[in-house]
Design an enzyme around this catalytic site. Structure first.
Site, PDB file in Angstrom:
ATOM      1  N   TRP A  72      -9.482   8.728  -0.457  1.00  0.00           N
ATOM      2  CA  TRP A  72      -9.698   7.895   0.720  1.00  0.00           C
ATOM      3  C   TRP A  72     -11.089   7.277   0.754  1.00  0.00           C
ATOM      4  O   TRP A  72     -11.336   6.344   1.524  1.00  0.00           O
ATOM      5  CB  TRP A  72      -9.435   8.702   1.999  1.00  0.00           C
ATOM      6  CG  TRP A  72      -7.971   8.892   2.270  1.00  0.00           C
ATOM      7  CD1 TRP A  72      -7.261  10.041   2.143  1.00  0.00           C
ATOM      8  CD2 TRP A  72      -7.046   7.892   2.719  1.00  0.00           C
ATOM      9  NE1 TRP A  72      -5.937   9.822   2.476  1.00  0.00           N
ATOM     10  CE2 TRP A  72      -5.779   8.508   2.842  1.00  0.00           C
ATOM     11  CE3 TRP A  72      -7.154   6.534   3.027  1.00  0.00           C
ATOM     12  CZ2 TRP A  72      -4.634   7.822   3.247  1.00  0.00           C
ATOM     13  CZ3 TRP A  72      -6.012   5.846   3.437  1.00  0.00           C
ATOM     14  CH2 TRP A  72      -4.781   6.491   3.550  1.00  0.00           C
ATOM     15  N   SER A 132       3.654  11.338   7.210  1.00  0.00           N
ATOM     16  CA  SER A 132       4.126  12.203   6.129  1.00  0.00           C
ATOM     17  C   SER A 132       5.039  13.320   6.600  1.00  0.00           C
ATOM     18  O   SER A 132       4.937  13.803   7.729  1.00  0.00           O
ATOM     19  CB  SER A 132       2.931  12.814   5.395  1.00  0.00           C
ATOM     20  OG  SER A 132       2.337  11.844   4.589  1.00  0.00           O
ATOM     21  N   ASP A 186       2.336  16.251   9.214  1.00  0.00           N
ATOM     22  CA  ASP A 186       2.644  16.566   7.817  1.00  0.00           C
ATOM     23  C   ASP A 186       3.500  17.820   7.664  1.00  0.00           C
ATOM     24  O   ASP A 186       3.160  18.729   6.892  1.00  0.00           O
ATOM     25  CB  ASP A 186       1.359  16.700   6.979  1.00  0.00           C
ATOM     26  CG  ASP A 186       0.420  15.512   7.116  1.00  0.00           C
ATOM     27  OD1 ASP A 186       0.887  14.435   7.550  1.00  0.00           O
ATOM     28  OD2 ASP A 186      -0.770  15.656   6.802  1.00  0.00           O
ATOM     29  N   GLN A 220       4.334   7.342   1.805  1.00  0.00           N
ATOM     30  CA  GLN A 220       3.721   6.569   2.875  1.00  0.00           C
ATOM     31  C   GLN A 220       3.518   5.149   2.368  1.00  0.00           C
ATOM     32  O   GLN A 220       2.890   4.935   1.323  1.00  0.00           O
ATOM     33  CB  GLN A 220       2.381   7.202   3.272  1.00  0.00           C
ATOM     34  CG  GLN A 220       2.535   8.543   3.949  1.00  0.00           C
ATOM     35  CD  GLN A 220       3.074   8.397   5.355  1.00  0.00           C
ATOM     36  OE1 GLN A 220       2.376   7.963   6.255  1.00  0.00           O
ATOM     37  NE2 GLN A 220       4.348   8.733   5.547  1.00  0.00           N
ATOM     38  N   GLU A 257      -4.908  18.608   6.057  1.00  0.00           N
ATOM     39  CA  GLU A 257      -3.698  17.773   6.032  1.00  0.00           C
ATOM     40  C   GLU A 257      -2.723  18.344   5.002  1.00  0.00           C
ATOM     41  O   GLU A 257      -3.080  19.154   4.149  1.00  0.00           O
ATOM     42  CB  GLU A 257      -4.047  16.313   5.677  1.00  0.00           C
ATOM     43  CG  GLU A 257      -4.794  15.582   6.791  1.00  0.00           C
ATOM     44  CD  GLU A 257      -4.873  14.069   6.575  1.00  0.00           C
ATOM     45  OE1 GLU A 257      -5.055  13.647   5.422  1.00  0.00           O
ATOM     46  OE2 GLU A 257      -4.733  13.331   7.572  1.00  0.00           O
ATOM     47  N   ASP A 279       0.393   9.172   0.664  1.00  0.00           N
ATOM     48  CA  ASP A 279       0.993  10.491   0.396  1.00  0.00           C
ATOM     49  C   ASP A 279       2.445  10.455  -0.117  1.00  0.00           C
ATOM     50  O   ASP A 279       3.273   9.724   0.422  1.00  0.00           O
ATOM     51  CB  ASP A 279       1.063  11.323   1.674  1.00  0.00           C
ATOM     52  CG  ASP A 279      -0.253  11.473   2.391  1.00  0.00           C
ATOM     53  OD1 ASP A 279      -1.275  11.009   1.883  1.00  0.00           O
ATOM     54  OD2 ASP A 279      -0.240  12.048   3.487  1.00  0.00           O
ATOM     55  N   TRP A 323       0.827  -1.214   0.000  1.00  0.00           N
ATOM     56  CA  TRP A 323       0.000   0.000   0.000  1.00  0.00           C
ATOM     57  C   TRP A 323       0.857   1.257   0.000  1.00  0.00           C
ATOM     58  O   TRP A 323       1.852   1.346   0.705  1.00  0.00           O
ATOM     59  CB  TRP A 323      -0.872   0.011   1.261  1.00  0.00           C
ATOM     60  CG  TRP A 323      -1.507   1.335   1.537  1.00  0.00           C
ATOM     61  CD1 TRP A 323      -1.028   2.321   2.360  1.00  0.00           C
ATOM     62  CD2 TRP A 323      -2.702   1.842   0.961  1.00  0.00           C
ATOM     63  NE1 TRP A 323      -1.870   3.403   2.349  1.00  0.00           N
ATOM     64  CE2 TRP A 323      -2.905   3.136   1.503  1.00  0.00           C
ATOM     65  CE3 TRP A 323      -3.632   1.330   0.047  1.00  0.00           C
ATOM     66  CZ2 TRP A 323      -4.010   3.912   1.145  1.00  0.00           C
ATOM     67  CZ3 TRP A 323      -4.720   2.113  -0.291  1.00  0.00           C
ATOM     68  CH2 TRP A 323      -4.905   3.386   0.243  1.00  0.00           C
ATOM     69  N   MET A 324       0.415   2.266  -0.780  1.00  0.00           N
ATOM     70  CA  MET A 324       1.086   3.568  -0.817  1.00  0.00           C
ATOM     71  C   MET A 324       0.049   4.672  -0.675  1.00  0.00           C
ATOM     72  O   MET A 324      -1.022   4.576  -1.257  1.00  0.00           O
ATOM     73  CB  MET A 324       1.821   3.723  -2.155  1.00  0.00           C
ATOM     74  CG  MET A 324       2.480   5.092  -2.365  1.00  0.00           C
ATOM     75  SD  MET A 324       3.367   5.184  -3.959  1.00  0.00           S
ATOM     76  CE  MET A 324       2.007   5.565  -5.069  1.00  0.00           C
TER      77      MET A 324
END
Lengths: 566, 566
Positions: free
Chosen positions: B341, B106, B174, B63, B226, B45, B42-43
């Site tokens: 998301w 992040s 972040d 991420q 974010e 940001d 999984w990836m």
């Protein structure tokens, strides 16, 4: 949830009683019944909304082309009245343009009780001294005109020295006038549309206008601003028990202001709301109505924050206007055009096009969008003076229903009791942390077409997205399948209505379905979504069914579905 | 439109050359080729984007959960490099969290050329003194950590006195750090997420941070803020020849500022841009990236206007970050996560999930959203170092093509030349006043699946809505048909690229298709829309076809469609 604001009957001479059960057959089939529609032809923005306290009657005018089912010149003000804000009766054309290549564009109405304009004499009851302020559109310019009525709003006389306001612009329209008690002046907000400015003028007499300020470059701009409006909106406490002492609003200047010191008797105070519609270019596509909460001192509007908000997250809610006065002091009643310029002239209705939204009463409530913030939020409550039909199978009411993959709620309505209007209220609880987000965890309410088994609306909530959705795309109607702007799937992010100590969240949705429009009010109206939908034939509803893909994860604390009648 | 920024080869010891034609077979079928993807897992940001001037190499971190195809803890920084910003080569995990119940969330990277941090000695080339500033997330709090690399960004050493910034919040993340030359300080923007605040800190040494100001309650708020970021962006003149002398921007303070006095050699100046992502709760549903144009004085960011803008109008563009440095001075290179998301953990890919957007170079351009206004607008130009495939049927290029109901453009690609990457550019002209708006007046480009004849993307322009649309819903893929948040139809409002004196409007779209992602750049990038799409099997494209329902109303001034190759 449903306010029965008005149950009185009409008594005015010359005004026939509002629509009742027996004259519904005069309407074309498939037409919404509890939403204002034109008798035939094209309708767009609501105009000149006012309440006649003498006759106990609400007046709504609207942009109207009686000569065709698409927007075209000449454009008129059509006129309808209602005693209950649910049944509307068409009254004919109220204002017409001087020339066929021009239009009586959008505007508002005020009651000049004290005859500040000098347009009335004692023969007109102070409660009926209605003055319309509207935009006269010609190929050369847009300027603001006055018209007044001496017969309670059924016909209007042009003011002899029109225009009352002219800045030599082709993009200067949609005046909304209110009375500002503190300064004893009339206040007009009007759109300098393509400059992204709302100009604010004051006047002692509705005839002479002085520019006081402008408000602009705020919110989402899109192509242009239209249909501004200022309203004084009461602040009421929300249902989920938030208190300001527990939470800090980022803009402390705002929350330290006197607006939020409740009076000793616990009665909430108020703030000002500025509405601005944008079209085209809304992020959802096409047309949308946004609002700003702030202060107005008689000359300037200052928003409390610079955030952008839409009053309705659906695709079909534009050009909102509030009523001048209301039966119950403090009510802020509003109507919007329930369509979208991206496809409004193409929707598959015959002989008439467009309906208005339900009338909504607006309040300001505190609302927690996340665990660390509280916001003031504009809250919309529908007014629908109807009751559940007293017939077998016309109501489903269940409490504490645990949804499983084998256990669903459903109902089939007999065609003979099908009035075409339904409402439902669902309160659901879920512990979202219990789920694996690598799949959808959802419940769905299918609302089925009478015509085909594979035609339905799907509404539901999914914990993975944390959002409620509406899918209006399961239809064989050519308009739905072919129009690329009639988007099928829409969703709204929802904050819990309440959260228990064990992490269970509760949410609430109230929905009204009236032939081809569905209005969804979440968490008592903090989030609203209004959307048109079209099945193959007349949008008759056969019944509904619920579904879930997670066993025991969702509970309907309360589930109600009613067939409604007048 | 397509910049070939970098054509150099890698020369660094220990770094194998970036992907070329022969190693594409190492990738899973259906994976985008010109978009960064994780090798597996999984990836989300993009993180720590920086340019290594010594090796002429771009570094991107992200991420990363290598242990599954959905987001989960522990969360790492994955790492890829590219010499051309098109081919990316995975380099392993760069930063890992201390505990399995926590995450290396992040953050960003800077090059501490002058060793302000004291973390480096002379053995590290000043061009490679990379420091990562990131959020360490534990169940108790989020605080900001430093890690530094002495091997050119392939491995990182934790700073011994972490955290460098801690305000005892679980919602503080972040950090994006830049060097502010005028004040000779490092500047960090970091999200106090659920307070809707971007906190701005300064530091002389990356270790000691002083709170300078906060920026908040602006734009569209959604659930939380974010991934903030500040960037200095050059102002360039737009292609349609607008000049400031002809038009007045509503905020005159802004246009009177020194930013808009071009220097004597005609070189444009610059302004600052603040990026803020919101999720969930974007008006389009779920995740979105917004931006504000303004001034930054070393301590405070002040936006020129309070308008809300999204840098990309599509459903799949989140958490944008800009690179620290670039090969060409003045380039502002950026990458965003190309997903949402609402459904990112459910998209139908095997073994890996998510791709990044193409790298985009950002500039500020004047742009006329309507005839009476001009705005500064953030402009996105994709970087794609590819060329049309030199094979039969791999390119279609036509000029001055008059569309009629009987005359269309089409192509069929032989499967053997199907690399999976395509681009197209369409410049079209239309006199919109010639049409009757009681029907759709449109042209459509169908991009067909190799698998089924009724699977296709539909893109088009309609004069009635004045908008361009994408329909990604014509697919048999279960995810597409069943996921209620994967909305099918989206549209963007377009202002003409140019308008002739006879009323003919010209528009322009450039599109890139790479396996399961389509990026659309309108009018040289003033409006962008990025969206995933999924056919039944591997998203192979069979060909395309154009269509119109109006005879002679549309002209393709230019139509190009290419199969691309490295």
């Amino acid at each position: 949830m449903i306010s029965s604001v008005l149950l009185g009957l009409l008594g005015a001479a010359g005004v026939v009683s509002a629509r009742n059960g027996t004259n519904r057959t005069n309407l074309y089939e498939g037409r919404p019944l509890a939403h204002l529609t034109p008798p035939e032809g094209w309708m767009n923005d609501p105009n000149g909304l006012w309440y006649d306290a003498k006759e106990d009657l609400y007046h709504a005018y609207f942009q109207y082309n009686p000569n065709g089912t698409v927007w075209d010149l000449p454009l008129y003000w059509g006129h309808s009245v209602s005693s209950d804000l649910t049944n509307w009766l068409y009254q004919g054309i109220a204002i017409e343009p001087e020339r066929d290549d021009s239009g009586a564009y959008s505007g508002s109405a005020v009651i000049d009780t004290n005859n500040t304009s000098g347009l009335f004499n004692d023969s007109v009851d102070p409660r009926q001294r209605v003055v319309a302020i509207w935009t006269y559109n010609t190929p050369d310019k847009e300027s603001q005109y006055l018209s007044y009525s001496v017969d309670g709003g059924y016909s209007f006389i042009p003011y002899e020295n029109n225009p009352v306001l002219d800045i030599n612009s082709t993009q200067f329209r949609d005046p909304k006038v209110i009375w500002h008690e503190e300064s004893k002046k009339w206040i007009m907000t009007v759109a300098h549309s393509q400059k992204y400015e709302i100009l604010i003028y004051s006047s002692p007499n509705l005839k002479d206008w002085k520019l006081e300020s402008s408000f602009g470059d705020q919110g989402y701009l899109g192509y242009q601003y239209e249909c501004p409006g200022l309203a004084r909106v009461p602040l009421v406490q929300s249902g989920n028990g938030l208190t300001l002492s527990n939470l800090t609003y980022p803009n402390t200047t705002f929350y330290n202001s006197s607006y939020f010191n409740s009076t000793s008797n616990g009665k909430a105070k108020e703030a000002w709301v500025l509405f601005i519609s944008i079209n085209p270019g809304a992020p959802q596509g096409g047309s949308a109505t946004q609002y700003f909460i702030g202060d107005f001192n008689g000359t300037h509007f200052v928003p409390f924050t610079h955030q952008t908000r839409f009053i309705d997250m659906g695709k079909d809610y534009y050009a909102l206007q509030t009523f001048f006065n209301s039966k119950h002091e403090g009510d802020v009643l509003s109507i919007a055009w329930a369509s979208n310029w991206q496809y409004g002239s193409l929707v598959p209705t015959e002989k008439w096009r467009s309906s208005m939204s339900l009338v909504r009463n607006l309040t300001l409530k505190e609302w927690a969008p996340n665990p660390e913030s509280v916001q003031l939020n504009l809250n919309s409550e529908p007014i629908l003076d109807m009751k559940p039909l007293n017939a077998k199978n016309a109501s489903t009411e269940v409490t504490d229903f645990l949804l499983t993959t084998n256990n669903s709620l459903s109902a089939n309505f007999a065609p003979r009791i099908n009035t075409g209007i339904y409402d439902f209220e669902i309160v659901w609880s879920v512990n979202e942390n219990a789920f694996n987000n690598s799949r959808l965890n959802e419940w769905i309410l299918y609302i089925d077409s009478q015509d085909y088994y594979s035609e339905y609306l799907a509404l539901g909530y999914d914990t993975t997205a944390g959002a409620f959705y509406l899918d209006r795309g399961n239809s064989y109607n050519d308009f739905v399948t072919l129009n690329p702007f009639f988007n099928n799937r829409q969703s709204v992010f929802l904050e819990p209505y309440s959260t228990s100590s064990n992490g269970t969240n509760t949410y609430k949705v109230y929905g009204v379905i009236d032939q081809n429009i569905i209005e969804l009010y979440f968490n008592d109206g903090s989030v609203v979504s209004t959307n048109l939908f079209f099945f193959s034939d007349q949008n008759q509803i056969r019944g509904f069914e619920t579904w879930t893909n997670v066993n025991g994860g969702f509970k309907f604390d309360s589930f109600k579905f009613h067939v409604l009648d007048f």
